[in-house]
Design an enzyme around this catalytic site. Structure first.
Site, short mmCIF file in Angstrom:
data_model
loop_
_atom_site.label_atom_id
_atom_site.label_comp_id
_atom_site.label_asym_id
_atom_site.label_seq_id
_atom_site.Cartn_x
_atom_site.Cartn_y
_atom_site.Cartn_z
CG ASP A 79 -1.50 -1.20 1.76
OD1 ASP A 79 -1.62 -1.97 0.84
OD2 ASP A 79 -1.94 -1.74 2.59
CG PHE A 90 0.09 -3.30 9.47
CD1 PHE A 90 1.40 -4.04 9.24
CD2 PHE A 90 -0.77 -4.33 9.71
CE1 PHE A 90 1.80 -4.93 9.42
CE2 PHE A 90 -0.70 -5.31 9.64
CZ PHE A 90 0.54 -6.09 9.79
CD GLU A 122 -6.77 -5.38 4.31
OE1 GLU A 122 -6.24 -6.02 5.36
OE2 GLU A 122 -6.53 -5.02 3.60
C1 FRU Z 1 -3.51 -3.46 3.07
C2 FRU Z 1 -3.09 -4.14 4.48
C3 FRU Z 1 -3.64 -3.22 5.76
C4 FRU Z 1 -1.97 -3.35 6.13
C5 FRU Z 1 -1.16 -3.18 5.47
C6 FRU Z 1 -0.14 -4.28 6.15
O1 FRU Z 1 -2.48 -4.04 1.60
O2 FRU Z 1 -3.59 -5.92 4.64
O3 FRU Z 1 -4.18 -3.56 5.88
O4 FRU Z 1 -2.33 -2.27 7.16
O5 FRU Z 1 -1.27 -4.42 4.52
O6 FRU Z 1 1.45 -3.93 5.31
#
Ligand code: FRU
Length: 461
Positions: free
Chosen positions: A3, A59, A178
């Site tokens: 992300d 994250f 997410e």
């Molecule tokens: C989305 C996700 C988020 C998380 C991150 C971890 O792709 O699963 O929810 O914060 O990737 O890398």
């Protein structure tokens, strides 16, 4: 990488942070990578901004400019505060933490009072924060991933957060929720602003696996109320996930956002190296009314510059184009296409990209059903069983369909109807498959006009 995180513009420079594993080309050891650009096309990578620690991974989250120093961590135009999810090893609790930079994003320091928001949950992540001037508060949207709920919190100082509302009981819930984003967007025609809540889900997207849905409505500083509760898809292709907009918004009120260009279904299998994971083109985002509904409009930022090779063109009138008609155009591996079709009696018009005798990726337009599609099954790659698929999307009904494509070495971004419909898909053809071919079926096509601009790699300024 996965992300994008905390896109922010300071002193005319665009910063982008991103989920980054420095130790392998698969997910793990996640911290925040950092890159900057003056033009959103050429990027310079910097040292890791926020590394993981022994006990915590960093994250997704956002970055705000705290020029007034509301958090008491730094102040001035170069004071950045990152709000991210700390994912704790052992307990597996996900709570929200701050890091700050007083030099515009180069060096980051963890806030001593972390975490700032902890509800003891293992599925509570991806804070997106912005300043809401009408109610004079920082607003956070955050996912309760397995509950399929988005919480809205308010804060005067980024450290103390009060729960204001919950958005739940709506939308597609085939997988975890997410990366929510809540943003005000102008209507293309009237300039009037509405709020848009974007929620990613994995799996359960219309194209399979991970992708994003959105709702348009009102936001009063406490709750988001959608005008229409049916799910709308941000992108009908499989490879556009967890988009985030740059803050502050553009001067005309639109925002520019960017997404991870992959899908959790096969992200670990994509055949690239030594890297794995890439971003979409940045896109300008606004709203437009269609059939009484406010819909998202996305346009890629301009990708052609004066150093690009001149346009190559093809036109045809009142004929059936044999399947396939190989064009005398040399687009190379990265190019932009503008394609106008007045279908006349044709029932299908298709463009074969990255074409060779062995393979191609098919872009097709069906004027009867008013849909466009990307079919990567003939594309010659065997990435994953769910990668070889065809993706279809409705486009606004118009006598002349206008499609715009940006093709790069391993990607296609297709924009139809002035950005009303978007499809994004990774492709992995052989490097030598660089031809272009076209066809029409069912009857004579009234007119086809194709312009192709070969693109060179942008250099980081
Ligand atoms: C989305 C996700 C988020 C998380 C991150 C971890 O792709 O699963 O929810 O914060 O990737 O890398």
């Amino acid at each position: 990488m996965n992300d994008p995180n905390g896109p922010v513009r300071i002193d005319g420079r665009y910063h982008l942070f991103f989920q980054y594993n420095p130790s392998a080309a698969t997910w793990g050891d996640i911290g925040w990578g950092h890159t900057t650009s003056d033009n959103l096309l050429g990027w310079t990578e910097h040292p890791i901004a926020i590394p993981r620690t022994d006990s915590t991974m960093i994250f997704s989250g956002g970055v705000v400019i705290d020029s007034l120093g509301t958090a008491g961590l730094c102040s001035g135009p170069r004071c950045l505060v990152a709000i991210y999810t700390a994912a704790h090893a052992g307990t597996r609790v996900q709570n929200q933490s701050l890091a700050y930079s007083d030099d515009g994003g180069v060096r980051w320091t963890q806030h001593a009072g972390n975490p700032v928001l902890d509800i003891g949950s293992r599925e509570f992540r991806d804070p997106f924060v912005f300043w809401h001037a009408p109610s004079a508060a920082w607003i956070m949207t955050i996912a309760m991933a397995t509950d399929h709920a988005i919480r809205v919190y308010r804060s005067p100082n980024l450290r103390q957060w009060e729960l204001a509302s919950e958005f739940r009981g709506m939308g597609a819930t085939g997988g975890v929720w997410e990366c929510p984003v809540l943003v005000a967007l102008p209507d293309h025609a009237t300039g009037a602003r509405r709020w848009m809540l974007k929620i990613d889900l994995n799996p359960g997207h219309v194209a399979g696996g991970s992708g994003a849905q959105y709702f348009v409505g009102d936001f009063d500083g406490r709750s988001f109320v959608p005008m229409d509760t049916t799910t709308q898809w941000v992108d009908f292709g499989p490879d556009f996930y967890c988009a985030q907009p740059w803050q502050p918004a553009n001067e005309d009120g639109t925002v520019t956002w960017i997404a991870w260009m992959s899908n959790w279904t096969y992200a670990a299998d994509i055949p690239t190296g030594p890297w794995r994971g890439l971003m979409s083109l940045p896109r300008t985002v606004s709203l437009r009314e269609r059939d009484g509904r406010a819909m998202l409009v996305q346009q890629p930022i301009p990708v052609r510059s004066s150093d690009n090779a001149p346009v190559q063109q093809f036109s045809a009138r009142n004929q059936i184009l044999a399947d396939p008609t190989v064009l005398d155009i040399q687009p190379g591996r990265a190019f932009e296409v503008e394609w106008r079709i007045d279908a006349g009696g044709a029932t299908e018009v298709g463009l074969l990209l990255r074409h060779s005798a062995q393979q191609h990726v098919l872009i097709s337009y069906d004027p009867v059903r008013s849909v466009v599609a990307i079919d990567r099954r003939p594309g010659g790659s065997s990435v994953h069983p769910q990668f070889e698929a065809r993706y279809e999307a409705p486009i606004p009904r118009d006598r002349i369909a206008t499609l715009r494509l940006v093709v790069d070495a391993s990607s296609i971004e297709l924009f139809a109807g002035n950005g009303a419909t978007v499809l994004t898909a990774l492709i992995f053809p052989d490097p030598g498959s660089v031809g272009l071919a076209i066809f029409s079926k069912g009857g004579a096509v009234r007119s086809v006009d194709l312009s192709v601009w070969p693109l060179r790699s942008p250099t980081a300024p």
